[in-house]
Motif scaffolding. Structure first.
Motif, short mmCIF file in Angstrom:
data_model
loop_
_atom_site.label_atom_id
_atom_site.label_comp_id
_atom_site.label_asym_id
_atom_site.label_seq_id
_atom_site.Cartn_x
_atom_site.Cartn_y
_atom_site.Cartn_z
N LEU A 1 -65.44 28.47 73.32
CA LEU A 1 -65.24 29.90 73.06
C LEU A 1 -64.33 30.55 74.09
CD1 LEU A 1 -68.90 30.90 72.10
CD2 LEU A 1 -66.96 30.59 70.55
N GLY A 2 -64.30 29.99 75.31
CA GLY A 2 -63.48 30.59 76.35
C GLY A 2 -64.14 30.49 77.71
N ASP A 3 -63.91 31.51 78.52
CA ASP A 3 -64.44 31.51 79.88
C ASP A 3 -64.96 32.91 80.22
OD1 ASP A 3 -62.13 33.01 80.26
OD2 ASP A 3 -61.03 31.37 81.22
N ASP A 4 -65.33 33.10 81.47
CA ASP A 4 -65.88 34.38 81.89
C ASP A 4 -64.92 35.54 81.62
OD1 ASP A 4 -68.24 33.28 82.70
OD2 ASP A 4 -68.00 33.71 84.84
N ALA A 5 -63.64 35.30 81.87
CA ALA A 5 -62.66 36.37 81.65
C ALA A 5 -62.60 36.78 80.18
CB ALA A 5 -61.29 35.92 82.14
N ASP A 6 -62.68 35.81 79.29
CA ASP A 6 -62.70 36.12 77.85
C ASP A 6 -63.92 36.95 77.50
OD1 ASP A 6 -60.35 34.62 77.02
OD2 ASP A 6 -61.52 32.82 77.44
N PHE A 7 -65.06 36.57 78.07
CA PHE A 7 -66.30 37.30 77.78
C PHE A 7 -66.21 38.73 78.30
CE2 PHE A 7 -70.58 38.74 78.81
CZ PHE A 7 -71.20 38.60 77.59
N ASP A 8 -65.72 38.88 79.53
CA ASP A 8 -65.61 40.22 80.11
C ASP A 8 -64.68 41.10 79.29
OD1 ASP A 8 -67.35 39.51 82.12
OD2 ASP A 8 -65.76 39.08 83.59
N ARG A 9 -63.60 40.53 78.76
CA ARG A 9 -62.68 41.31 77.92
C ARG A 9 -63.36 41.73 76.62
NH1 ARG A 9 -58.67 37.79 79.93
NH2 ARG A 9 -58.99 36.35 78.19
N LEU A 10 -64.16 40.83 76.05
CA LEU A 10 -64.88 41.18 74.83
C LEU A 10 -65.85 42.32 75.08
CD1 LEU A 10 -65.65 40.66 71.87
CD2 LEU A 10 -67.27 38.93 72.69
N VAL A 11 -66.60 42.23 76.16
CA VAL A 11 -67.56 43.30 76.49
C VAL A 11 -66.83 44.62 76.70
CG1 VAL A 11 -69.24 44.10 78.19
CG2 VAL A 11 -69.28 41.71 77.44
N ALA A 12 -65.73 44.58 77.45
CA ALA A 12 -64.97 45.80 77.71
C ALA A 12 -64.41 46.39 76.42
CB ALA A 12 -63.85 45.52 78.70
N ALA A 13 -63.87 45.53 75.55
CA ALA A 13 -63.32 46.00 74.28
C ALA A 13 -64.41 46.60 73.40
CB ALA A 13 -62.62 44.85 73.56
N ALA A 14 -65.58 45.97 73.40
CA ALA A 14 -66.70 46.51 72.63
C ALA A 14 -67.13 47.87 73.18
CB ALA A 14 -67.87 45.52 72.65
N HIS A 15 -67.29 47.96 74.48
CA HIS A 15 -67.71 49.22 75.09
C HIS A 15 -66.69 50.33 74.84
CE1 HIS A 15 -70.67 47.19 78.13
NE2 HIS A 15 -71.05 47.07 76.87
N ASP A 16 -65.41 49.98 74.83
CA ASP A 16 -64.38 50.98 74.55
C ASP A 16 -64.56 51.60 73.17
OD1 ASP A 16 -63.16 50.62 76.99
OD2 ASP A 16 -61.54 49.34 76.22
N ARG A 17 -65.18 50.87 72.27
CA ARG A 17 -65.41 51.34 70.91
C ARG A 17 -66.83 51.84 70.69
NH1 ARG A 17 -61.69 47.54 71.23
NH2 ARG A 17 -59.95 47.44 69.73
N GLY A 18 -67.60 51.93 71.76
CA GLY A 18 -68.97 52.39 71.65
C GLY A 18 -69.94 51.35 71.13
N LEU A 19 -69.54 50.09 71.15
CA LEU A 19 -70.40 49.00 70.67
C LEU A 19 -71.14 48.35 71.83
CD1 LEU A 19 -67.87 47.25 68.26
CD2 LEU A 19 -69.86 48.59 67.57
N ARG A 20 -72.41 48.12 71.64
CA ARG A 20 -73.21 47.36 72.61
C ARG A 20 -73.20 45.88 72.21
NH1 ARG A 20 -76.71 50.39 75.93
NH2 ARG A 20 -76.63 52.64 75.50
N ILE A 21 -73.59 45.03 73.16
CA ILE A 21 -73.68 43.60 72.89
C ILE A 21 -75.05 43.10 73.32
CG2 ILE A 21 -72.84 41.32 73.59
CD1 ILE A 21 -70.05 42.38 73.55
N VAL A 22 -75.70 42.35 72.44
CA VAL A 22 -76.95 41.66 72.74
C VAL A 22 -76.69 40.16 72.60
CG1 VAL A 22 -79.25 41.14 71.79
CG2 VAL A 22 -78.57 43.51 72.18
N LEU A 23 -77.17 39.39 73.56
CA LEU A 23 -76.95 37.95 73.58
C LEU A 23 -78.17 37.18 73.08
CD1 LEU A 23 -75.09 37.42 76.99
CD2 LEU A 23 -74.11 37.64 74.69
N ASP A 24 -77.90 35.99 72.59
CA ASP A 24 -78.94 35.08 72.10
C ASP A 24 -79.36 34.18 73.26
OD1 ASP A 24 -80.60 33.60 70.45
OD2 ASP A 24 -79.12 33.45 68.85
#
Length: 419
Positions: A79-102
């Motif tokens: 899937l990627g690395d830490d930087a990819d994950f951090d970008r996804l979280v930031a992009a989600a937060h920019d749109r008001g989306l939260r993230i829950v992990l499994d």
């Protein structure tokens, strides 16, 4: 339950399947494949659907399907690395989306780095439900509880809002009761949902300290009652559901990564709307499994690779989705919009007011006097419901113009009335 969760509507995604990742882990030393970026491209789609967050399937380093974790502190290189994950979280937060992990904390892969934490049974390592490559952790060991707390805190610090706890039903509830208080002290707004299939949901929540568990009883009753023409099953499930809401708010769904798709369960595609009308007008924290909003089909089979149909790759962008799925997407938008305009429904109590095999009326209410009346007709002829509709107007229905001699509902039709 964290206050923000009262407004949560999840888009549930299985990332390894969604991004087209290979079945097996990459060879040691391989460069990460930055597939999480593909998920970023679908965030606006999730927002337009009406969802407020992503409920992500496994993203941690694993041997195959993600539920055989080898390192909970590392993003799976497929899937990627830490930087990819951090970008996804930031992009989600920019749109008001939260993230829950499994979080898969009941069992791990045999290649997990702490075999001393494996539970032993009969002189061998205990396994999860007969799957030899999934080894059960020993939840009596303090080191295991400490590890899980550290994993949870690590990713909460990285910006996630909570955890779905896989196979929680196989974990003693007292384990979570030991782990969660310390995590909550540091992250008081975190939300914790346990996967529980059956049994005493309310007792598990009370003993574990979780915020919620998955409402499989309601899930099964929704599609089964429509498939079999037996609303009595749904009525029974709604009565049970109402009792649960006296102690916690269940996590509700009409599909997920482990079950046959809703569109494949229903022989009459017109009844997909009836299922969604139930999901979005009763209490709970609802989720939509990716692809269900496009009427994807898929059958789960009990064999190796039997989950492939229900965990498919999504296309590069929304323009490549099949045209026939967009009316179902728009139906989801309407009903999710109705739900968000009536956020009180998250804790609503529901009472069935009229019931036959193929016609049903139930009313959801709160203590402030808000109410929504849901009418479902799967008969081949119009059905007149003997229920009171004074002061109510049509919020949505199967009639394109919203006009009908309510409370008479057309054949295979539905209506949601409110104030």
């Amino acid at each position: 339950m964290a206050r923000w969760a009262d407004h949560a509507i999840w888009w549930h995604v299985y990332p390894l399947g969604f991004t087209g990742a290979p079945r097996e882990a990459l060879p040691a030393g391989s460069e990460p494949q930055h597939r999480l970026a593909r998920l970023e491209g679908w965030l606006d789609y999730a927002v337009e659907l009406g969802c407020s967050g992503l409920l992500l399937g496994p993203v941690f380093a694993a041997e195959t399907h993600g539920y055989d974790t080898v390192d909970h502190f590392r993003i799976d290189p497929r899937l990627g690395d830490d930087a990819d994950f951090d970008r996804l979280v930031a992009a989600a937060h920019d749109r008001g989306l939260r993230i829950v992990l499994d979080g898969v904390f009941n069992h791990v892969a045999r290649g997990f780095g702490h075999p001393e934490w494996f539970r032993r049974e009969g002189g061998d390592h205990a396994v999860f439900e007969g799957h030899r490559h999934l080894v059960a952790l020993d939840h009596d060991q303090p080191a295991v509880a400490d590890y899980v707390a550290r994993v949870m805190s690590h990713w909460l610090a990285r910006g996630v809002s909570g955890w779905r706890l896989d196979a929680a039903y196989a974990v003693p509830p007292e384990f979570w009761a030991r782990v969660l208080p310390g995590v909550r002290q540091r992250y008081p707004d975190a939300w914790f949902a346990g996967e529980v299939l059956h049994g005493d949901y309310a007792a598990y929540v009370a003993r574990s300290g979780l915020d919620t568990v998955t409402q499989y009883e309601l899930w099964k009753a929704i599609w089964s009652s429509l498939r079999d023409g037996n609303f009595f099953e749904l009525s029974w499930a709604l009565e049970r559901h109402d009792e649960l809401l006296g102690s916690f708010v269940p996590q509700t769904f009409a599909g997920n990564h482990d079950v046959t798709r809703l569109a494949s369960q229903l022989p009459d595609e017109r009844h997909l709307a009836h299922a969604l009308a139930v999901l979005f007008t009763v209490g709970g924290v609802p989720s939509v499994y990716y692809g269900d909003e496009q009427a994807f089909r898929g059958v789960k089979e009990q064999r190796a690779g039997g989950d492939d149909e229900i965990r498919p790759e999504f296309p590069a962008d929304a323009t490549r989705l099949a045209p026939h799925g967009w009316p179902v997407y728009r139906l989801h938008q309407r009903l999710i919009g109705l739900r968000r305009r009536n956020a009180w429904l998250v804790r609503a109590r529901t009472e069935v007011e009229h019931l036959t095999n193929r016609a049903m009326a139930f009313r959801s209410r709160d203590d402030e006097g808000n109410q929504v009346l849901t009418l479902l007709n799967t008969r081949d002829d119009p059905y007149s419901f003997p229920v009171g509709i004074d002061g109510l107007r049509v919020l949505d229905s199967s009639s394109p113009d919203g006009k009908a001699p309510w409370p008479t509902v057309p054949p295979h039709g539905w209506a949601i009335l409110g104030q």
